[in-house]
Design a protein around this motif. Sequence first.
Motif, PDB file in Angstrom:
ATOM      1  N   MET A   1      39.091  37.401  24.441  1.00 39.19           N
ATOM      2  CA  MET A   1      38.403  36.992  25.657  1.00 39.19           C
ATOM      3  C   MET A   1      39.045  37.751  26.818  1.00 39.19           C
ATOM      4  N   LEU A   2      38.275  38.565  27.511  1.00 38.81           N
ATOM      5  CA  LEU A   2      38.849  39.502  28.477  1.00 38.81           C
ATOM      6  C   LEU A   2      38.135  39.404  29.827  1.00 38.81           C
ATOM      7  N   LEU A   3      38.934  39.298  30.888  1.00 39.11           N
ATOM      8  CA  LEU A   3      38.463  39.388  32.267  1.00 39.11           C
ATOM      9  C   LEU A   3      39.232  40.500  32.950  1.00 39.11           C
ATOM     10  N   THR A   4      38.522  41.420  33.595  1.00 43.36           N
ATOM     11  CA  THR A   4      39.181  42.441  34.407  1.00 43.36           C
ATOM     12  C   THR A   4      38.684  42.337  35.837  1.00 43.36           C
ATOM     13  N   ILE A   5      39.572  42.632  36.770  1.00 36.64           N
ATOM     14  CA  ILE A   5      39.246  42.641  38.195  1.00 36.64           C
ATOM     15  C   ILE A   5      39.716  43.966  38.764  1.00 36.64           C
ATOM     16  N   THR A   6      38.805  44.691  39.396  1.00 35.66           N
ATOM     17  CA  THR A   6      39.098  46.029  39.914  1.00 35.66           C
ATOM     18  C   THR A   6      38.841  46.064  41.418  1.00 35.66           C
ATOM     19  N   THR A   7      39.702  46.794  42.143  1.00 32.50           N
ATOM     20  CA  THR A   7      39.471  47.014  43.565  1.00 32.50           C
ATOM     21  C   THR A   7      39.694  48.478  43.913  1.00 32.50           C
ATOM     22  N   ILE A   8      38.983  48.919  44.959  1.00 32.45           N
ATOM     23  CA  ILE A   8      39.214  50.253  45.525  1.00 32.45           C
ATOM     24  C   ILE A   8      39.739  50.116  46.954  1.00 32.45           C
ATOM     25  N   GLU A  42      44.922  50.352  34.852  1.00 31.53           N
ATOM     26  CA  GLU A  42      45.041  51.447  35.822  1.00 31.53           C
ATOM     27  C   GLU A  42      45.610  50.871  37.116  1.00 31.53           C
ATOM     28  N   ALA A  43      46.456  51.659  37.768  1.00 30.37           N
ATOM     29  CA  ALA A  43      47.075  51.204  39.011  1.00 30.37           C
ATOM     30  C   ALA A  43      47.520  52.410  39.820  1.00 30.37           C
ATOM     31  N   ASN A  44      46.729  52.765  40.822  1.00 30.19           N
ATOM     32  CA  ASN A  44      47.109  53.807  41.769  1.00 30.19           C
ATOM     33  C   ASN A  44      46.552  53.426  43.137  1.00 30.19           C
ATOM     34  N   ASP A  45      46.826  54.240  44.143  1.00 25.55           N
ATOM     35  CA  ASP A  45      46.426  53.883  45.500  1.00 25.55           C
ATOM     36  C   ASP A  45      44.914  53.824  45.669  1.00 25.55           C
ATOM     37  N   GLU A  46      44.179  54.579  44.860  1.00 31.82           N
ATOM     38  CA  GLU A  46      42.723  54.639  45.015  1.00 31.82           C
ATOM     39  C   GLU A  46      41.999  53.547  44.218  1.00 31.82           C
ATOM     40  N   ARG A  47      42.558  53.124  43.100  1.00 31.03           N
ATOM     41  CA  ARG A  47      41.854  52.180  42.224  1.00 31.03           C
ATOM     42  C   ARG A  47      42.882  51.410  41.393  1.00 31.03           C
ATOM     43  N   CYS A  48      42.676  50.105  41.329  1.00 31.20           N
ATOM     44  CA  CYS A  48      43.605  49.268  40.568  1.00 31.20           C
ATOM     45  C   CYS A  48      42.809  48.221  39.800  1.00 31.20           C
ATOM     46  N   THR A  49      43.162  48.035  38.525  1.00 29.40           N
ATOM     47  CA  THR A  49      42.485  47.062  37.672  1.00 29.40           C
ATOM     48  C   THR A  49      43.520  46.167  37.005  1.00 29.40           C
ATOM     49  N   VAL A  50      43.310  44.867  37.109  1.00 32.94           N
ATOM     50  CA  VAL A  50      44.148  43.906  36.400  1.00 32.94           C
ATOM     51  C   VAL A  50      43.316  43.290  35.286  1.00 32.94           C
ATOM     52  N   ALA A  51      43.950  43.053  34.151  1.00 31.80           N
ATOM     53  CA  ALA A  51      43.260  42.455  33.001  1.00 31.80           C
ATOM     54  C   ALA A  51      43.934  41.144  32.637  1.00 31.80           C
ATOM     55  N   LEU A  52      43.105  40.139  32.405  1.00 33.34           N
ATOM     56  CA  LEU A  52      43.577  38.853  31.888  1.00 33.34           C
ATOM     57  C   LEU A  52      42.994  38.703  30.488  1.00 33.34           C
ATOM     58  N   LEU A  53      43.861  38.841  29.493  1.00 36.31           N
ATOM     59  CA  LEU A  53      43.454  38.750  28.092  1.00 36.31           C
ATOM     60  C   LEU A  53      43.871  37.391  27.556  1.00 36.31           C
ATOM     61  N   LEU A  54      42.909  36.644  27.058  1.00 37.24           N
ATOM     62  CA  LEU A  54      43.171  35.296  26.581  1.00 37.24           C
ATOM     63  C   LEU A  54      43.050  35.260  25.066  1.00 37.24           C
ATOM     64  N   ASP A  55      44.133  34.865  24.441  1.00 39.05           N
ATOM     65  CA  ASP A  55      44.186  34.781  22.977  1.00 39.05           C
ATOM     66  C   ASP A  55      44.186  33.302  22.590  1.00 39.05           C
ATOM     67  N   VAL A  56      43.008  32.785  22.229  1.00 36.26           N
ATOM     68  CA  VAL A  56      42.857  31.378  21.876  1.00 36.26           C
ATOM     69  C   VAL A  56      43.161  31.195  20.398  1.00 36.26           C
TER      70      VAL A  56
END
Length: 462
Positions: A1-8, A42-56
Amino acid sequence: MLLTITTIHSPATELGYLLHKHPDRCQSFALSFGQAHVFYPEANDERCTVALLLDVDPVKLVRGRSARLEQYVNDRPYVASSFMSVAIAQVFSTALGGRCKDRPELAQTPIPLLAKLSVLPCRGGEGFLRELFEPLGYTVKATGHLLDEQFPEWGESKYFTVELQNTLTVSDLLSHLYVLIPVLDDDKHYWVGDEEIAKLLRHGEGWLSQHPAKEQITRRYLKRQHRLTRQALAQLVEEDNPDPDSTEESHAEEEAAVEKPISLNQQRMNAVVTALKDSNARRVIDLGCGQGNLLKILLKDSFFEQVTGVDVSYRSLEIAQERLDRLRLPRNQWERLQLIQSALTYQDKRFSGYDAATVIEVIEHLDLPRLGSFERVLFEFAKPKIVIVTTPNIEYNVKFVNLPAGKLRHKDHRFEWTRSQFQTWANHITAKFGYTVEFQSIGEEDTAIGSPTQMALFSLNN
């Protein structure tokens, strides 16, 4: 179960401060039903993505019970559900609460965000998914999945890969996901009691009470328990504003008193009507119509074929109707009038199909974080050919002798803009939504500080 959140947002790695999770670390958290892992693909000044991986862990779900086969064989470990909401609340609790020790101002700043849920159950289909998120200002992309790729004739499943794009605070995004994921799944993995009402009201604060689907959201979130649903809906109404109509009437009277010496309201109405006629706009919707000042003028003029007023206040609409009833128009003329109760920050199909929309002294009553939602409702979804917006010019306030220094004209004004700020906002609209804009001054103009009211006339590009 995966949620990712990305910002620029720049620098994008500030997302780590907001979530209290460092981009260079992979972290794991023990939950009662499994484990949650947080990492940054991914994590740099232009684009960053965090992932929340849920292992039930399906074994943990039935431990201590008399287990049946279906308790082990189900979709819970693989889809976003109330398990994901619990993980958000525990792993991102500080961000969910809108707090950030190192960047407190950033926690309250809307930034561009893209949330992706790899597999989301949508009981109600893609249409219901859009009904939940689009009124909140999201651009929704949903990709459906077949029941079985080996047997396409079996048709589509209830599962979608979903992308949700919006400009808002991280706290608002997480609150929306926390509430709406189990609503879409239409289930919860734990017993729902009175304490769930408090959770719903806490995480729905600022948006749920005016959401067009608030009854469905409340009913599903509380697992269709009628007693809890009734209590929650009653509290939503009370907490939104204990007496919004009387408050609005009082504040409107104060603003009118400030502007009365220069007859500014009448000058505004005349300027708007002239602009409508010059644009040949015969079907007009007045958003935030209040007690019907503009509606009265439009309805008396046979030039206008359809006149619609929209306001969030029932009392204001009642007063508008009473005032319009005194016009004593021929019966066939009343067919031109329609009054609608609706919030302006949520998409409403009834706003579409008009030549022009008027927004007279309205935007300054909106919280700045909600202004983006209103922009999309009006310029992206309703998309009239002409939009007329008026708002106070704060530079002119020094000339109102009965307005104390540093005070805004109306107690409910969230802001009042300078001419430069208003033009910057309007040019942002043109660049984003495909309009051109002209600016006009309303009222006596001072060479140094401008006029008391500023007006923008937006025209949709062909």
